[in-house]
Write a protein that holds these residues in place. Structure first.
Motif, PDB file in Angstrom:
ATOM      1  N   MET A 207      24.817  26.378 -72.644  1.00  0.00           N
ATOM      2  CA  MET A 207      23.970  25.179 -72.562  1.00  0.00           C
ATOM      3  C   MET A 207      24.064  24.539 -71.171  1.00  0.00           C
ATOM      4  O   MET A 207      23.049  24.150 -70.589  1.00  0.00           O
ATOM      5  N   LEU A 208      25.275  24.443 -70.627  1.00  0.00           N
ATOM      6  CA  LEU A 208      25.436  23.811 -69.307  1.00  0.00           C
ATOM      7  C   LEU A 208      24.827  24.677 -68.203  1.00  0.00           C
ATOM      8  O   LEU A 208      24.425  24.173 -67.158  1.00  0.00           O
ATOM      9  N   THR A 209      24.762  25.975 -68.428  1.00  0.00           N
ATOM     10  CA  THR A 209      24.156  26.868 -67.434  1.00  0.00           C
ATOM     11  C   THR A 209      22.642  26.728 -67.418  1.00  0.00           C
ATOM     12  O   THR A 209      22.026  26.630 -66.359  1.00  0.00           O
ATOM     13  N   VAL A 210      22.049  26.738 -68.619  1.00  0.00           N
ATOM     14  CA  VAL A 210      20.590  26.842 -68.627  1.00  0.00           C
ATOM     15  C   VAL A 210      19.867  25.496 -68.600  1.00  0.00           C
ATOM     16  O   VAL A 210      18.793  25.400 -67.985  1.00  0.00           O
ATOM     17  N   LEU A 211      20.442  24.459 -69.205  1.00  0.00           N
ATOM     18  CA  LEU A 211      19.701  23.192 -69.304  1.00  0.00           C
ATOM     19  C   LEU A 211      19.253  22.633 -67.946  1.00  0.00           C
ATOM     20  O   LEU A 211      18.131  22.119 -67.844  1.00  0.00           O
ATOM     21  N   PRO A 212      20.092  22.713 -66.894  1.00  0.00           N
ATOM     22  CA  PRO A 212      19.635  22.125 -65.634  1.00  0.00           C
ATOM     23  C   PRO A 212      18.346  22.760 -65.083  1.00  0.00           C
ATOM     24  O   PRO A 212      17.645  22.141 -64.299  1.00  0.00           O
ATOM     25  N   PHE A 213      18.053  23.973 -65.532  1.00  0.00           N
ATOM     26  CA  PHE A 213      16.861  24.645 -65.003  1.00  0.00           C
ATOM     27  C   PHE A 213      15.624  24.413 -65.859  1.00  0.00           C
ATOM     28  O   PHE A 213      14.510  24.712 -65.447  1.00  0.00           O
ATOM     29  N   LEU A 214      15.823  23.928 -67.079  1.00  0.00           N
ATOM     30  CA  LEU A 214      14.707  23.938 -68.011  1.00  0.00           C
ATOM     31  C   LEU A 214      13.723  22.822 -67.780  1.00  0.00           C
ATOM     32  O   LEU A 214      12.525  23.010 -67.860  1.00  0.00           O
ATOM     33  N   ILE A 215      14.241  21.674 -67.514  1.00  0.00           N
ATOM     34  CA  ILE A 215      13.364  20.520 -67.505  1.00  0.00           C
ATOM     35  C   ILE A 215      13.739  19.644 -66.333  1.00  0.00           C
ATOM     36  O   ILE A 215      14.888  19.621 -65.937  1.00  0.00           O
TER      37      ILE A 215
END
Lengths: 216, 216
Positions: A207-215
């Motif tokens: 979650m910490l890896t991908v969330l910063p890129f999503l939105i």
């Protein structure tokens, strides 16, 4: 899988160091994802153009450039940048969710954008300000990332904002796309040091890896 | 790690089936991520309200609802939905990147949004149309997802579009946030069948898992 002896290749054409060769500072998962950057200065020998651009962008003379100042500076070079793209740029060059960058991060960002602008222009042969799906694939390869047809299809669908029947990617969306592919790939590779092509994540790390890129 | 005998818990409070109990149809990685949905009909015994809402939304009487029709239908219930939220909704309830949904998917989406609206309203006690960070955490717990303080911090920073000094999440951003947390968690769990709290991805699977959740 690719030849195990050679290790998994994320890109077929490893780019020369000048192509976006910036390495994201490591942000250990134990550290807060939001925070202040350590103060920095320009390295000795930095191109005076970079320093001059920084000083123009730093309108309040604080020694740091905030998101609004960076957006204004980037847009003045005949490029329109949404604030979300600016935030993603800042995240890429700091490894933390910050709204201010200093001389060190600005230098990395400057050279990276200069290189990506050159790549975009090389593929935008008719100077329409847009590139098509195949050109996007080639451009990503130029910066070191080989994406599969299925990944390319998702990227084009997400980043085509032209609204036309011919799918095309404009410059600011191209930058967002590059930042996303670069960021996700680098984060993945940090967990695949043996270059096996696979990586294991805990749920929290995922979650910490991908969330910063999503939105943004 | 949690007690291994009990298995890793993604949520501390497993919600009753009525809380967004919809299961995403599985989309094997070998299948094209874009395509047409199989035609569907309403299951016998479907609430007539759902069928009536579908028929009103299906303005061209095609038997399918496209993204514009869905946006218009959702917005008519006194909720403003951006097209990007509508696309994320459609992806969540089909498992593919499609711009049309049928009766079956609409039914799942209808009940899910009805449930999430109820949860949002429960926490929006002063009817300001916004909830704060702690309320977001509680709301996510209500739909079955326990997020850590660091994940919560990223979510609030990303989804706070109010521009005020008090960080707050509005309804449409709340829905986007729920869809993202739900979608990523479910995709992760599909790769963690033994509930160990860890999952292994190939690079391709990682990119195909994450990129559809990009809000672009």
């Amino acid at each position: 899988m690719a030849n195990p002896a050679a290790g998994y290749h994320y890109g077929n054409a490893p780019p020369p160091q000048s192509y976006g060769g910036y390495q994201r500072p490591s942000a250990p998962y134990g550290a807060p994802p939001y925070g202040m950057l350590a103060p920095s200065t320009f390295a000795p020998g930095t191109d005076p153009t970079v320093i001059a651009c920084f000083q123009v962008a730093d309108q309040d003379g604080s020694g740091m450039i905030d998101d609004i100042e960076l957006q204004r500076a980037l847009s003045s070079y005949n490029q329109s940048f949404q604030l979300r793209t600016v935030h993603l740029l800042m995240y890429t060059f700091t490894g933390i969710n910050t709204r201010k960058i200093g001389p060190k991060e600005f230098t990395g960002l400057f050279y990276c954008l200069q290189s990506w602008r050159g790549i975009f222009d090389r593929f935008d042969r008719d100077r329409s300000g847009k590139i098509d799906a195949l050109e996007l694939r080639e451009a990503l390869l130029s910066i070191g990332y080989a994406v599969s047809p299925m990944v390319l299809e998702i990227l084009v669908t997400k980043y085509d904002k032209t609204g036309g029947s011919m799918r095309a990617i404009e410059y600011d969306n191209f930058i967002e796309c590059c930042l996303t592919v670069k960021g996700l790939t680098e984060r993945f590779k940090e967990r695949d040091r043996a270059l096996t092509g696979s990586a294991t994540f805990s749920y929290e790390a995922f979650m910490l890896t991908v969330l910063p890129f999503l939105i943004a």
